[in-house]
Structure formats: structure tokens, C-alpha cells
Write a protein that holds these residues in place. Structure first.
Motif, short mmCIF file in Angstrom:
data_model
loop_
_atom_site.label_atom_id
_atom_site.label_comp_id
_atom_site.label_asym_id
_atom_site.label_seq_id
_atom_site.Cartn_x
_atom_site.Cartn_y
_atom_site.Cartn_z
N GLY A 108 7.78 -28.65 -27.82
CA GLY A 108 7.26 -30.00 -27.67
C GLY A 108 5.78 -30.04 -27.94
N PRO A 109 5.18 -31.22 -27.97
CA PRO A 109 3.74 -31.32 -28.19
C PRO A 109 2.97 -30.69 -27.03
CG PRO A 109 4.83 -33.42 -28.56
CD PRO A 109 5.83 -32.53 -27.90
N GLY A 110 1.96 -29.88 -27.36
CA GLY A 110 1.12 -29.27 -26.34
C GLY A 110 -0.01 -30.20 -25.93
N ALA A 111 -0.98 -29.62 -25.23
CA ALA A 111 -2.10 -30.42 -24.73
C ALA A 111 -2.91 -31.05 -25.86
CB ALA A 111 -3.00 -29.54 -23.87
N ASP A 112 -2.97 -30.37 -27.02
CA ASP A 112 -3.72 -30.90 -28.15
C ASP A 112 -2.84 -31.74 -29.08
OD1 ASP A 112 -2.12 -28.92 -29.13
OD2 ASP A 112 -3.73 -27.77 -30.08
N GLY A 113 -1.59 -31.99 -28.69
CA GLY A 113 -0.71 -32.80 -29.50
C GLY A 113 0.09 -32.05 -30.53
N ARG A 114 -0.18 -30.76 -30.70
CA ARG A 114 0.53 -29.98 -31.70
C ARG A 114 1.83 -29.44 -31.09
NH1 ARG A 114 -4.50 -26.17 -33.60
NH2 ARG A 114 -5.98 -27.87 -34.04
N TRP A 115 2.84 -29.34 -31.92
CA TRP A 115 4.11 -28.81 -31.45
C TRP A 115 4.01 -27.31 -31.23
CZ3 TRP A 115 9.05 -30.89 -30.50
CH2 TRP A 115 9.12 -32.28 -30.56
N GLU A 116 4.56 -26.89 -30.09
CA GLU A 116 4.50 -25.48 -29.72
C GLU A 116 5.70 -25.15 -28.84
OE1 GLU A 116 1.68 -25.95 -25.75
OE2 GLU A 116 0.76 -25.41 -27.68
N HIS A 117 5.93 -23.87 -28.64
CA HIS A 117 7.01 -23.45 -27.73
C HIS A 117 6.57 -23.64 -26.29
CE1 HIS A 117 8.59 -20.67 -31.15
NE2 HIS A 117 9.19 -21.85 -31.16
N LEU A 118 7.52 -24.06 -25.46
CA LEU A 118 7.25 -24.29 -24.04
C LEU A 118 7.70 -23.08 -23.24
CD1 LEU A 118 8.46 -28.00 -23.83
CD2 LEU A 118 6.17 -27.15 -24.37
N ASP A 119 7.16 -22.97 -22.03
CA ASP A 119 7.45 -21.80 -21.21
C ASP A 119 8.88 -21.77 -20.69
OD1 ASP A 119 4.84 -20.94 -21.55
OD2 ASP A 119 4.11 -21.95 -19.75
N ALA A 120 9.47 -22.93 -20.43
CA ALA A 120 10.81 -22.96 -19.83
C ALA A 120 11.56 -24.20 -20.31
CB ALA A 120 10.73 -22.95 -18.31
N VAL A 121 12.87 -24.09 -20.24
CA VAL A 121 13.72 -25.22 -20.61
C VAL A 121 13.69 -26.26 -19.50
CG1 VAL A 121 16.08 -25.93 -21.16
CG2 VAL A 121 15.21 -23.75 -22.00
N THR A 122 13.58 -27.51 -19.89
CA THR A 122 13.63 -28.61 -18.93
C THR A 122 15.07 -29.09 -18.80
OG1 THR A 122 11.40 -29.31 -19.53
CG2 THR A 122 12.79 -30.92 -18.39
N ASP A 123 15.54 -29.19 -17.58
CA ASP A 123 16.90 -29.68 -17.36
C ASP A 123 16.98 -31.16 -17.76
OD1 ASP A 123 17.82 -27.27 -16.40
OD2 ASP A 123 17.33 -27.75 -14.32
N PRO A 124 17.96 -31.53 -18.55
CA PRO A 124 18.08 -32.94 -18.93
C PRO A 124 18.41 -33.80 -17.72
CG PRO A 124 20.02 -31.72 -19.62
CD PRO A 124 19.04 -30.70 -19.13
N GLU A 125 17.86 -34.99 -17.69
CA GLU A 125 18.10 -35.92 -16.59
C GLU A 125 19.33 -36.75 -16.92
OE1 GLU A 125 15.54 -39.11 -13.85
OE2 GLU A 125 14.66 -38.15 -15.61
N LEU A 126 20.49 -36.24 -16.53
CA LEU A 126 21.75 -36.90 -16.86
C LEU A 126 21.93 -38.18 -16.07
CD1 LEU A 126 24.14 -33.80 -17.06
CD2 LEU A 126 22.80 -34.86 -18.89
N LEU A 127 22.86 -39.01 -16.52
CA LEU A 127 23.14 -40.25 -15.83
C LEU A 127 23.86 -39.99 -14.50
CD1 LEU A 127 24.36 -42.45 -18.82
CD2 LEU A 127 22.05 -42.22 -17.90
N GLU A 128 23.76 -40.95 -13.59
CA GLU A 128 24.33 -40.82 -12.26
C GLU A 128 25.86 -40.77 -12.33
OE1 GLU A 128 24.69 -40.19 -8.42
OE2 GLU A 128 22.73 -40.38 -9.40
#
Length: 798
Positions: free
Chosen positions: A519-539
Motif C-alpha cells: 500500500g502507499p507509505g508515508a510518502d505516498g509511494r507504494w511499498e510492502h507493509l509489515d503485516a496483513v490487515t484482516d479484511p473488515e467483513l460484513l456483519e
């Protein structure tokens, strides 16, 4: 097409590169930045003066790039730039002019493009190559468009074919001698005999921002269709140079209620409750027709119907709604004749991982759309691969999922082609990015995919101009998204950038370990993130509730002659499952509850009304029930009656048709088996047995012997009454005539009473004849003979 072979040997090229870099440093720091160094094996080109970027400050002017031509600059061409300059200060600016500067070194690192464009400080490195004519004062708040031109010869770019590509330019506004601000943009230098190209496809999301807007916010939906998001989507979608990622809901406008106009005969009767009619919205129908007729030969990928979140539905176990979305989509495709390439589902870059991709496999996706950076081990690679791959499932099934991997930078830039942005500057960035990719050192062909954000408020004019620029760019060949999927399906790729086989350079097969969140980093450039974010599924509770309500609607539809009134709650339910509501559970719950309320209200208009109670005194009887239909359409229903005790048998009941806003009486055959009291439970059902109404219970007293005993008692009672009457009559009646005996009247007897009609002579003759007869003997069964002329009551007198 592959780039031209280099005319120098790699060793000599490396030495030449080092010498040029060293000489530029000695000249005074005017060398090409390290980030813009040539790719390995490519000789460097002469460097131009450069200065380190200055920090941005509150500029007294604002600048907007109006135009920058040509798309591709050749040796005989002229660069022309138009910039609108606005004085943001409170004082007049004297002698405002526009100055042009450039960097002659080619950009080979895509990160340099972002750095250069982000710098808005005034560029004062070296003398300008050209300035606008006739500088003049600019009043506070006033704007003026300034033009500057420079020939290719003045710009000084190398004409060697292998030095083609992106160049940096700056357009600086000055007031007198003082720089005020700058726009930093790009020009693509394309000398003769250059044949390096890339193939490029644009996959356009064709979908609504809210699938339920037609019923929940009709005014906003109309505005979107007339001049908003859907109008822009329609204009861009009908271009031949884009493919579609299409929500089939746009091809299936809902039937909405229309205010009826009662005719003269029923106007008074239906004035308070007119019968509504249903029709598609005009603009929605026009969009559906335009898309159906304009599909042509383009690639169409399907979204789930109403952008249903099939992953959330799968996780919640709501098979009813997932089946409903799938079946509705299939029916729409068949009705329109459009044959999509498959169903594609997207993942946010931050959620990309083995688990999230496996969820797409389980949800039935035919392809996944993921950012290319999540498939690349090195986001700063010197060669950009093609935008596809294949995910190998790790569930042991051996299944594979084709991956479409849009370039995230290109897709983000395309998403900025909005009415509120500097679209000309964005267009130049897109051209610079694609040219930089095309000039990368590789012999294997590449096919890139651009897919803008579905939520982007694209401007049709700006986005159309960018697509036109792509068509004009000689380094871009317009391709089809279908060819990416075909290559993935056939495993037709190479993982070596210098492969000469003709197969596209791609990442190939990827497994769970190869997937990286990005995803975009602090400077707006795309980079690899440290961990996977769990998707926020519907209720889950909302999704299962939607499934229950959908089942009720199906039952209602099965008994209604016209189920148009169910379109609104059906669309609400489908829209409540949309992926758009991840992070917005309130909207999902609101739609589900609205549909549930409407469904309950419609079901409540169908009622069964039995009597308050029954007494069964015969072997069989027809129990009456009243069926009431308050809907605006006729219904055909069955009545189901059950007993809580096996004292009666319920016969078969035929289906009954009930007119709209009316009621009918039905008879339920009941046969008694034994005496007792039972409770009858009555419900209305569809013809296939689905329950429509809440159960209604009534008591029933059963005594089938009463009928025979009552009849016997009545017969006996009547017989007793006859005997008593006869006996009483014999005891108290006249003795001169037997009871119930009939004969001719005796004139003598009647003469005594004065009732005879005979004359006096006749009566006298009769008396004379009787006097001659001897007297009758007494009755042997009678102890005494009473004188008929004597009053019997006088016999007991003393």
C-alpha cells in the motif's frame, strides 16, 4: 516489442557510465541524480545542470498546467506549454512571466517521477531555455494564461535511439527577477528509429456508488445518471479502448412504483388507495440499453450482482443470499446476451495474503484483482513485469486462480483525473510513467493493466483526453484484458526479462509465501507493509437476516400473479450485502431492516380468519374459513388445517384464488373419529407448501354420536306424545263416536243440536221408523248403560 539491441559492449558501457558520472561531479554537482542513472548495460547520456529540490513554501501564486504538447517530442518538434498563473497575494506582481527549464538526462527510475512532480518550489537551476513573451503586472486575485515554447534543438536531448524516454521539465513563474513558484512536469523524447513498446489495457469499473440508490435516494440517483458518476461512467465505458469490470445490476433496472392515474369508473372507489403500477426508471433503462448495445468486442469481467460481498456471505454461511446474487446475475447476463469472461473479485493491497486469496477461491471467483506490488518481491525492480500471474491454492485441491495485477501507480494516477485536479499534469505523469516502463532494458514483451478506483470521481473529459493521449503515444499498444487472462490460463509467460521467445515477462505462479501486503507509505509511494490487515467483513447477523427475508419474499412471489411490488425489498436485500459497506455496517443493516419491514407488511396483508369455535355433532362437516387478500394483485393460496389430537381427519383442500383487495370463503372438510375436544391450527401456504401466515388456532368439540342419539330421542318423544294424546282423548272425548271415526251425519242427532239441514217432515219419519225397531241388547263388556239423554255428570249426584 523488444527494445533495440545495444551497440556497445556491457563492459565498455559500464566504464563510460562511470566516467560520465565522475565528470559530472567534478563540474560542480550538476550530474544526473543517482536515481536517474541508466539501467545496467545501457550507456549514459550527457548530463544537464541540476539542483537539489528546495522545500515547498507558501507560494504567492498558484499554477495550473493548461496544456503541454506534443504527446511525443521528436527531433523536429517544438515543446509548447500553457500555464494559468493566479496571484494569491494582496499586492500586484510586476512583469509576471513563465520560464522553461529541463533536465536532459533520461529518467530510468519510476520513483524519481514522483519526487520531481511533488516539488513545487521555484526552479532556478541555470538559465531558462525559454520564457513567455510580453511580461506584465498581475493584480491580486487575477489569473493569466502564459505560454512558453522551445524547439527540440534548444532542449538539447540526445538523438541516439537508446536514449529515448522521459525527460523532466520545470515551468517557473517569475515576477520581475523574483521566482514565485513552479510546476514540474515531463516530456517524452522519442527520436527516430525507436521501436520499443509496451501493451496496455484499461479495465474500467462500471458500477454504481450505491446499488440501492434508485430506491433509497431517487434524486441523487437521477443526478448521477444525468451528470454525475454514472453519466461519466457511461461516457467512458462506451469508448472502444476500455474493458469493463461490470456490475450486472446496471443492466437490470428495478421495477419501481409509479403514481397511478385512476380511470373514471374507479376514481372514486380507489381514490384513497389507488392501485400502483411499476416501471423502470427512464434514465436507468437508457443506461442499461446503452451498455447492452455498446459492449462490442471488448472484454467484460463480471462483478457479483449489486457488488455483493461473496466472501462475507461465505464466511457468514448465508448461502441464500449468495445464491440469490449468483442467480440474479446469471439471469441478467442471459437476458442481455452479454457473455462475461468470468467473475472477478478484488482485494485491497493491505489484505493480500494466502488466506484472503483462498477466500476468493472458496467464494467462487474466476479471477482476482490485486495490486502488482503484492506479487513483486522488489517494488523497486528495474524492470516492470506484466500485470498477471496465477495463484496456486494451498488447500490441497490443486486449484489455481488467475490474477490480474494492475499497476498501482498508474491506476492511482488515472483515478486522479477528476474535475478538481490538475488533469493535464496527471496526464503528463501517466505518459511519463508508461514511457519510463517502455524504455526499461528488456527484450521480453510486457502487458500492463490500469484499473482506476471504483470510487474515483472521474471527469469524462479529462479521462477521455488521457485515453486519447495513450492512443497517440507511439510506445503504447492498446491491448485486451482478455489476453492477460488467456496467458494466465495457458501458462504462456516467461520469468526472464531478456527472454526472446515472445512470451510476456511476468511473475508466473505465486504461492502463499510469495504474496505480500502492500500500500502507499508515508510518502505516498507504494511499498510492502509489515503485516496483513484482516479484511473488515460484513456483519454475519445482517447477512443471515437478509437470507431469511429473501426466503419470505420468494414465498410471497410464488402466490402473487404480479410480483413487481417485491422489486424494492429484493434490491434492498441484495444491496445490503454489497462490498461497499465494509467499514460502514450501519448502511448494510439499514437496508436489510427496511426490506424486512416491507416484507412483513406485505405478508400481513394476507390473512386467514376462521370462526371463533366449532361443535362437530356429525361424522363429517365442512369447516368454513375466510381468506383475506389486501395486496394489489390476485393471489393463489392453499389452506392448511392441522389438529393437535387425532380425533379428527382433515381432508384435502384445493388452492383458492383470491382477487386483489378482496376476500373469499373456503371450506375445510373435517371428519370425526372419536369424541373429545381438539385445537385446529390454520395457516395459508403457497401451492408448494411454504407457509405464508402466522398460525391461527380455534377449539373444536367433537361428538359424532350426538347425531344418532338425538334423532332416536326425538322419535321416541314424538311417539310418547302421540300415545299420551290418544289416551287422553279416549278418556275425555265424546262417547257417541269413536275417535278418528268418520261417517255420514245422523239427521236425528243433528236435529237435537239444531245443526241439521233436513226438513221437519223427514226428521219425523225417521223417528217413526226407529220407534218400530226393538231395543238393542246391552253391551256385554259394559256394566251399566247410560241414558244418552242423561248427563253423565248427574249419575254421581246423590
Amino acid at each position: 516489442m523488444p527494445s533495440s539491441p545495444l551497440p556497445v559492449r556491457p563492459v565498455l558501457a559500464a566504464l563510460l557510465t562511470a566516467l560520465l558520472l565522475a565528470s559530472s561531479v567534478l563540474v560542480g554537482g550538476l550530474a544526473t541524480p543517482a536515481s536517474a542513472a541508466p539501467a545496467a548495460g545501457v550507456p549514459a547520456e550527457p548530463a544537464a545542470p541540476s539542483a537539489p529540490p528546495q522545500p515547498a513554501a507558501d507560494a504567492p501564486v498558484s499554477m495550473d498546467l493548461v496544456s503541454l504538447t506534443p504527446t511525443s517530442l521528436g527531433p523536429d518538434g517544438t515543446l509548447r506549454a500553457e500555464v494559468e498563473v493566479t496571484n494569491n497575494s494582496s499586492k500586484p506582481l510586476p512583469d509576471v512571466a513563465l520560464e522553461l527549464r529541463t533536465r536532459t538526462s533520461r529518467v530510468t527510475d519510476r520513483t524519481v517521477l514522483a519526487e520531481w512532480q511533488a516539488d513545487t518550489s521555484a526552479d532556478t537551476s541555470g538559465a531558462p531555455l525559454a520564457s513567455s513573451e510580453n511580461p506584465s503586472a498581475l493584480a491580486p486575485g487575477a489569473s493569466r494564461t502564459l505560454t512558453v515554447e522551445a524547439t527540440a534543438e534548444e532542449l538539447g536531448y540526445s538523438e541516439a535511439p537508446y536514449y529515448w524516454g522521459t525527460r523532466r521539465i520545470s515551468l517557473t513563474a517569475v515576477a520581475g527577477e523574483d521566482p514565485q513558484g513552479a510546476i514540474r512536469s515531463f516530456v517524452v523524447w522519442r527520436p527516430a528509429d525507436v521501436d520499443a513498446t509496451i501493451t496496455q489495457s484499461v479495465l474500467l469499473p462500471v458500477a454504481s456508488r450505491d446499488p440501492a440508490a434508485a430506491i433509497t435516494d431517487p434524486e441523487a440517483n437521477e443526478q448521477s445518471l444525468e451528470s454525475g458518476h454514472l453519466a461519466t461512467t457511461r461516457a467512458l465505458a462506451l469508448r472502444d479502448d476500455v474493458d469493463w469490470w461490470l456490475d450486472p445490476a446496471l443492466l437490470d433496472p428495478p421495477q419501481l412504483p409509479v403514481d397511478p392515474t385512476p380511470d373514471a369508473d374507479t376514481a372514486e372507489e380507489d381514490a384513497d388507495h389507488p392501485v400502483p403500477t411499476y416501471a423502470e426508471g427512464k434514465l436507468s433503462a437508457e443506461l442499461a440499453t446503452a451498455l447492452t448495445e455498446g459492449v462490442g468486442e471488448r472484454t467484460v469481467l463480471a462483478m457479483p450482482y449489486a457488488q455483493a460481498d461473496l466472501v462475507s456471505l461465505e464466511e457468514a454461511g448465508s448461502t441464500t443470499m449468495s445464491s440469490a446474487a449468483t442467480e440474479r446475475a446469471q439471469a441478467t447476463w442471459e437476458a442481455t446476451g452479454i457473455d462475461p469472461r468470468g467473475t472477478a473479485m478484488a482485494l485491497d493491497g493491505s489484505t493480500v495474503g494466502a488466506e484472503s486469496l483462498q477466500q476468493l477461491v472458496d467464494a467462487g471467483a474466476d479471477a482476482a484483482i490485486v495490486p502488482a506490488t503484492s506479487l513483486e518481491q522488489d517494488v523497486a525492480s528495474t524492470v516492470t513485469p506484466s500485470s498477471f500471474g496465477v495463484y496456486e491454492s494451498e488447500d490441497g485441491s490443486g486449484s489455481e486462480l488467475p490474477l490480474l495485477a494492475p499497476d498501482p501507480v498508474l491506476s492511482d494516477e488515472f483515478s486522479q483525473l477528476t474535475a478538481d485536479s490538475d488533469t493535464e499534469q496527471t496526464q503528463q505523469r501517466l505518459l511519463a510513467e508508461t514511457a519510463t516502463i517502455a524504455s526499461e532494458y528488456t527484450t521480453a514483451p510486457r502487458h500492463l493493466l490500469i484499473s482506476p478506483d471504483a470510487a474515483a470521481e472521474l471527469d469524462a473529459t479529462a479521462a477521455g483526453a488521457a485515453l486519447d493521449a495513450f492512443a497517440e503515444a507511439p510506445w503504447i499498444t492498446t491491448g485486451s484484458t482478455d489476453s492477460l487472462l488467456t496467458a494466465a490460463t495457458k501458462r504462456a509467460w516467461t520469468t526472464h526479462a531478456q527472454d526472446d521467445s515472445g512470451d510476456p515477462f511476468a511473475l508466473g505462479r505465486v504461492s502463499g509465501d510469495d504474496l505480500l501486503p502492500s500500500g502507499p507509505g508515508a510518502d505516498g509511494r507504494w511499498e510492502h507493509l509489515d503485516a496483513v490487515t484482516d479484511p473488515e467483513l460484513l456483519e454475519p447477523s445482517v447477512l443471515t437476516g437478509a437470507g431469511d427475508t429473501w426466503s419470505h419474499l420468494d414465498t410471497l412471489a410464488s402466490v402473487m400473479d404480479d410480483d413487481s411490488s417485491l422489486e424494492v425489498p429484493r434490491l434492498e436485500l441484495l444491496a445490503s450485502t454489497s462490498r461497499l459497506w465494509r467499514g460502514n455496517p450501519e448502511r448494510s443493516a439499514e437496508l436489510e431492516q427496511s426490506a424486512k419491514t416491507a416484507t412483513t407488511e406485505m405478508q400481513g396483508k394476507i390473512k386467514v380468519v376462521p370462526a371463533s369455535g366449532y361443535n362437530l355433532i356429525s361424522d363429517s362437516v365442512g369447516v368454513p374459513v375466510t381468506i383475506s387478500n389486501g395486496l394489489d394483485t390476485p393471489i393463489t393460496v392453499s389452506t392448511r388445517v392441522t389438529s393437535d389430537r387425532p380425533l379428527v381427519q382433515i381432508g384435502d383442500i384445493e388452492a383458492v384464488e383470491v382477487p386483489a383487495r378482496s376476500q373469499v370463503d373456503a371450506t375445510v372438510p373435517v371428519e370425526a373419529v372419536a369424541n373429545g375436544t381438539v385445537t385446529l391450527t390454520t395457516v395459508l401456504t403457497s401451492e408448494d407448501g411454504q407457509v405464508l401466515t402466522e398460525p391461527v388456532t380455534v377449539p373444536l368439540t367433537v361428538n359424532p354420536a350426538w347425531e344418532n342419539w338425538t334423532t332416536l330421542v326425538v322419535v321416541i318423544a314424538m311417539g310418547v306424545l302421540v300415545i299420551v294424546g290418544v289416551a287422553r282423548a279416549r278418556h275425555t272425548g265424546a262417547s257417541t263416536r269413536a275417535p278418528a271415526a268418520h261417517g255420514p251425519e245422523d239427521p236425528v242427532e243433528l236435529s237435537r243440536t239444531g245443526l241439521s239441514t233436513a226438513d221437519t217432515g223427514t226428521v219425523a219419519a225417521i223417528w217413526s221408523e226407529r220407534a218400530k225397531e226393538p231395543p238393542s241388547p246391552p253391551d256385554t263388556d259394559t256394566d251399566t248403560v247410560s241414558d244418552p239423554d242423561t248427563d253423565p255428570r248427574e249419575e254421581d249426584r246423590p
